[in-house]
Design a protein around this motif. Structure first.
Motif, PDB file in Angstrom:
ATOM      1  N   LEU A 131       0.997  -1.375  -0.061  1.00  0.00           N
ATOM      2  CA  LEU A 131      -0.145   0.010  -0.006  1.00  0.00           C
ATOM      3  C   LEU A 131       0.825   1.404  -0.060  1.00  0.00           C
ATOM      4  CD1 LEU A 131      -3.105  -0.650   2.517  1.00  0.00           C
ATOM      5  CD2 LEU A 131      -2.970  -0.282  -0.069  1.00  0.00           C
ATOM      6  N   LYS A 132       1.977   1.106   0.824  1.00  0.00           N
ATOM      7  CA  LYS A 132       2.862   2.276   0.740  1.00  0.00           C
ATOM      8  C   LYS A 132       3.559   2.709  -0.742  1.00  0.00           C
ATOM      9  CE  LYS A 132       6.719   4.500   3.434  1.00  0.00           C
ATOM     10  NZ  LYS A 132       7.332   4.829   2.295  1.00  0.00           N
ATOM     11  N   LYS A 133       3.919   1.514  -1.184  1.00  0.00           N
ATOM     12  CA  LYS A 133       4.228   1.653  -2.589  1.00  0.00           C
ATOM     13  C   LYS A 133       3.472   2.433  -3.550  1.00  0.00           C
ATOM     14  CE  LYS A 133       7.698  -2.049  -2.551  1.00  0.00           C
ATOM     15  NZ  LYS A 133       7.717  -3.479  -3.339  1.00  0.00           N
ATOM     16  N   MET A 134       2.121   1.901  -3.512  1.00  0.00           N
ATOM     17  CA  MET A 134       1.043   2.508  -4.289  1.00  0.00           C
ATOM     18  C   MET A 134       0.639   3.808  -3.889  1.00  0.00           C
ATOM     19  SD  MET A 134      -1.483  -0.800  -4.244  1.00  0.00           S
ATOM     20  CE  MET A 134      -2.611  -0.028  -5.557  1.00  0.00           C
ATOM     21  N   LEU A 135       0.864   4.160  -2.608  1.00  0.00           N
ATOM     22  CA  LEU A 135       0.564   5.536  -2.139  1.00  0.00           C
ATOM     23  C   LEU A 135       1.609   6.670  -2.539  1.00  0.00           C
ATOM     24  CD1 LEU A 135      -0.962   6.942   0.938  1.00  0.00           C
ATOM     25  CD2 LEU A 135       1.506   7.944   0.574  1.00  0.00           C
ATOM     26  N   ASP A 136       2.855   6.161  -2.831  1.00  0.00           N
ATOM     27  CA  ASP A 136       3.917   6.958  -3.240  1.00  0.00           C
ATOM     28  C   ASP A 136       3.859   7.275  -4.808  1.00  0.00           C
ATOM     29  OD1 ASP A 136       5.000   6.981  -0.630  1.00  0.00           O
ATOM     30  OD2 ASP A 136       6.505   5.526  -0.735  1.00  0.00           O
ATOM     31  N   ALA A 137       3.198   6.029  -5.356  1.00  0.00           N
ATOM     32  CA  ALA A 137       2.933   6.199  -6.846  1.00  0.00           C
ATOM     33  C   ALA A 137       1.833   7.125  -7.194  1.00  0.00           C
ATOM     34  CB  ALA A 137       3.230   4.926  -7.440  1.00  0.00           C
ATOM     35  N   GLY A 138       1.009   7.365  -6.187  1.00  0.00           N
ATOM     36  CA  GLY A 138      -0.289   8.021  -6.667  1.00  0.00           C
ATOM     37  C   GLY A 138      -1.199   6.895  -6.892  1.00  0.00           C
ATOM     38  N   ASN A 175       3.724  14.447   6.970  1.00  0.00           N
ATOM     39  CA  ASN A 175       4.681  13.712   5.994  1.00  0.00           C
ATOM     40  C   ASN A 175       4.044  12.102   5.996  1.00  0.00           C
ATOM     41  OD1 ASN A 175       6.676  11.885   4.803  1.00  0.00           O
ATOM     42  ND2 ASN A 175       8.132  13.562   4.793  1.00  0.00           N
ATOM     43  N   PRO A 176       3.473  11.843   4.793  1.00  0.00           N
ATOM     44  CA  PRO A 176       2.727  10.386   4.975  1.00  0.00           C
ATOM     45  C   PRO A 176       3.865   9.290   5.021  1.00  0.00           C
ATOM     46  CG  PRO A 176       2.141  11.867   2.927  1.00  0.00           C
ATOM     47  CD  PRO A 176       3.141  12.645   3.770  1.00  0.00           C
ATOM     48  N   ASP A 177       5.114   9.498   4.571  1.00  0.00           N
ATOM     49  CA  ASP A 177       6.128   8.446   4.726  1.00  0.00           C
ATOM     50  C   ASP A 177       6.483   8.227   6.097  1.00  0.00           C
ATOM     51  OD1 ASP A 177       6.301   7.801   2.061  1.00  0.00           O
ATOM     52  OD2 ASP A 177       7.679   9.219   1.541  1.00  0.00           O
ATOM     53  N   HIS A 178       6.497   9.681   6.883  1.00  0.00           N
ATOM     54  CA  HIS A 178       7.091   9.495   8.266  1.00  0.00           C
ATOM     55  C   HIS A 178       5.796   8.654   9.037  1.00  0.00           C
ATOM     56  CE1 HIS A 178       9.834  13.101   8.043  1.00  0.00           C
ATOM     57  NE2 HIS A 178      10.266  12.166   7.269  1.00  0.00           N
ATOM     58  N   ILE A 179       4.741   9.061   8.690  1.00  0.00           N
ATOM     59  CA  ILE A 179       3.705   8.328   9.468  1.00  0.00           C
ATOM     60  C   ILE A 179       3.420   6.911   9.140  1.00  0.00           C
ATOM     61  CG2 ILE A 179       1.061   8.599   9.591  1.00  0.00           C
ATOM     62  CD1 ILE A 179       1.210  11.661   8.623  1.00  0.00           C
ATOM     63  N   VAL A 297       4.211   1.762  -9.924  1.00  0.00           N
ATOM     64  CA  VAL A 297       4.256   2.437 -11.079  1.00  0.00           C
ATOM     65  C   VAL A 297       3.377   3.305 -11.633  1.00  0.00           C
ATOM     66  CG1 VAL A 297       4.327   1.831 -13.945  1.00  0.00           C
ATOM     67  CG2 VAL A 297       5.048   0.079 -12.144  1.00  0.00           C
ATOM     68  N   GLU A 298       3.959   4.536 -11.505  1.00  0.00           N
ATOM     69  CA  GLU A 298       3.090   5.787 -11.755  1.00  0.00           C
ATOM     70  C   GLU A 298       2.455   5.826 -13.080  1.00  0.00           C
ATOM     71  OE1 GLU A 298       4.712   9.596 -11.075  1.00  0.00           O
ATOM     72  OE2 GLU A 298       6.029   9.071  -9.312  1.00  0.00           O
ATOM     73  N   GLY A 299       1.065   6.050 -12.990  1.00  0.00           N
ATOM     74  CA  GLY A 299       0.131   6.341 -14.166  1.00  0.00           C
ATOM     75  C   GLY A 299      -0.507   5.015 -14.416  1.00  0.00           C
ATOM     76  N   GLU A 300      -0.134   3.646 -13.968  1.00  0.00           N
ATOM     77  CA  GLU A 300      -0.818   2.520 -13.815  1.00  0.00           C
ATOM     78  C   GLU A 300      -1.925   2.474 -12.621  1.00  0.00           C
ATOM     79  OE1 GLU A 300      -0.729   0.105 -16.040  1.00  0.00           O
ATOM     80  OE2 GLU A 300       1.010   0.737 -17.205  1.00  0.00           O
ATOM     81  N   LEU A 301      -3.204   2.772 -12.992  1.00  0.00           N
ATOM     82  CA  LEU A 301      -4.043   2.874 -11.914  1.00  0.00           C
ATOM     83  C   LEU A 301      -4.870   1.777 -11.846  1.00  0.00           C
ATOM     84  CD1 LEU A 301      -5.243   6.655 -12.526  1.00  0.00           C
ATOM     85  CD2 LEU A 301      -3.353   5.672 -11.020  1.00  0.00           C
ATOM     86  N   PRO A 302      -5.474   1.390 -10.321  1.00  0.00           N
ATOM     87  CA  PRO A 302      -6.281   0.294  -9.921  1.00  0.00           C
ATOM     88  C   PRO A 302      -7.773   0.452 -11.129  1.00  0.00           C
ATOM     89  CG  PRO A 302      -5.520   1.197  -8.069  1.00  0.00           C
ATOM     90  CD  PRO A 302      -4.931   2.052  -9.181  1.00  0.00           C
TER      91      PRO A 302
END
Length: 315
Positions: A131-138, A175-179, A297-302
């Motif tokens: 989920l964190k990877k997906m959040l960072d990639a938007g 900061n979302p990453d810190h949280i 992967v940015e741009g690859e959306l669910p």
């Protein structure tokens, strides 16, 4: 040969002795009955006392059980000191843009959690790195719902203390990453206390987990607080009454448990999602409509977007 008088005297003595023996047995029986009665009474008193000792904490933790969901919601709104980042139902949204700055057109995964909850820890360790990877990639937004009912399984109000620290960090770091890294550190298998173990966790130990997550020293120093405790208790009273969060299958059908997850506001049935044998991560990705090779992967959306239901619910 004994005389008739002697035989009569011996017979009388035997009768007297037998009567004495019978009377002694009767006396001992009465004493045993009294003792047994006393023992039974003592056991009954101890049982009642133990029941009271067990019942009182649960009763106190459930003082609002008679409230309706609307009444519990109103009480939540009346709490004076609230997290500035939480919405009216207790949710705090994270995205790659920050706190309460959602990415458009992507799913929102909401997680109802308690730091003492072993199931929450297992879920976090299985799902949150993805989920964190997906959040960072938007690719997703994540909505956190901290709770503190797990104090009943700790000896040091761990759930309330940990949730207070998380809420303070969110309000003052953003900061979302810190949280998310702080949450991950708290759920680390070697750190999270086991339910009912009696293990005590100091404030400084929790602060160290925040520092390792990148939270600044000044925020960490001030994060030991109880300013959100009243709000957390109101959340604990309100959230379990929300029928949209109740289990729809399994042993706890009709009840709210943690972890609970919703996707775009729709209840995600983990039991149903994993019925094919998938683990929680694979099941969640399938429910979102994205393959693992597209994660991060940015741009690859669910495929379900920001409004769709979990795909497993359509099977």
């Amino acid at each position: 040969m004994a005389s008739k008088e002697t035989r009569r005297k011996l017979h009388a003595e035997r009768i007297a002795a037998e009567q004495a023996r019978v009377e002694q047995l009767a006396k001992e029986h009465r004493q045993q009955t009294i003792i047994s009665g006393i023992v039974v009474a003592i056991i009954a008193i101890l049982t009642i006392t133990i029941c009271l000792l067990v019942w009182q904490p649960w009763n106190k933790s459930d003082e609002s059980s008679e409230l309706t969901v609307d009444q519990a919601y109103e009480q939540l709104q009346q709490v004076e000191t609230k997290p500035e980042t939480a919405d009216s139902k207790g949710g705090i949204l994270l995205s790659k843009n920050g706190v309460n700055e959602p990415v458009e057109d992507v799913p929102t995964v909401s997680v109802y959690m308690d730091f003492m909850c072993s199931g929450c820890g297992k879920f976090n360790r299985t799902v949150d790195p993805t989920l964190k990877k997906m959040l960072d990639a938007g690719q997703v937004n994540i909505e956190l719902h901290p709770m503190s009912f797990g104090d009943r399984w700790s000896s040091d109000s761990y759930s309330t203390r940990a949730a207070n620290m998380l809420l303070y960090i969110i309000d003052h770091d953003k900061n979302p990453d810190h949280i998310l890294d702080f949450i991950t550190n708290m759920y680390d298998k070697d750190f999270q206390p086991e339910e009912g173990s009696g293990v005590k966790t100091s404030d400084s130990q929790m602060q160290e987990q925040a520092l390792k997550a990148g939270v600044s020293q000044s925020v960490v120093d001030a994060s030991v607080t109880d300013q959100y405790t009243t709000w957390l208790k109101a959340i604990d009273a309100y959230t379990p009454k929300r029928s949209e969060l109740w289990n729809t299958s399994g042993d706890y059908k009709g009840q709210m448990t943690t972890p609970t997850t919703t996707i775009n506001g729709y209840y995600w049935d983990m039991n149903k999602a994993q019925s094919t044998g998938d683990d929680a991560k694979e099941a969640l990705l399938a429910s979102l409509g994205i393959s693992e090779d597209k994660v991060g992967v940015e741009g690859e959306l669910p495929s379900i977007g920001s409004e769709g239901k979990p795909l497993y619910d359509n099977l």
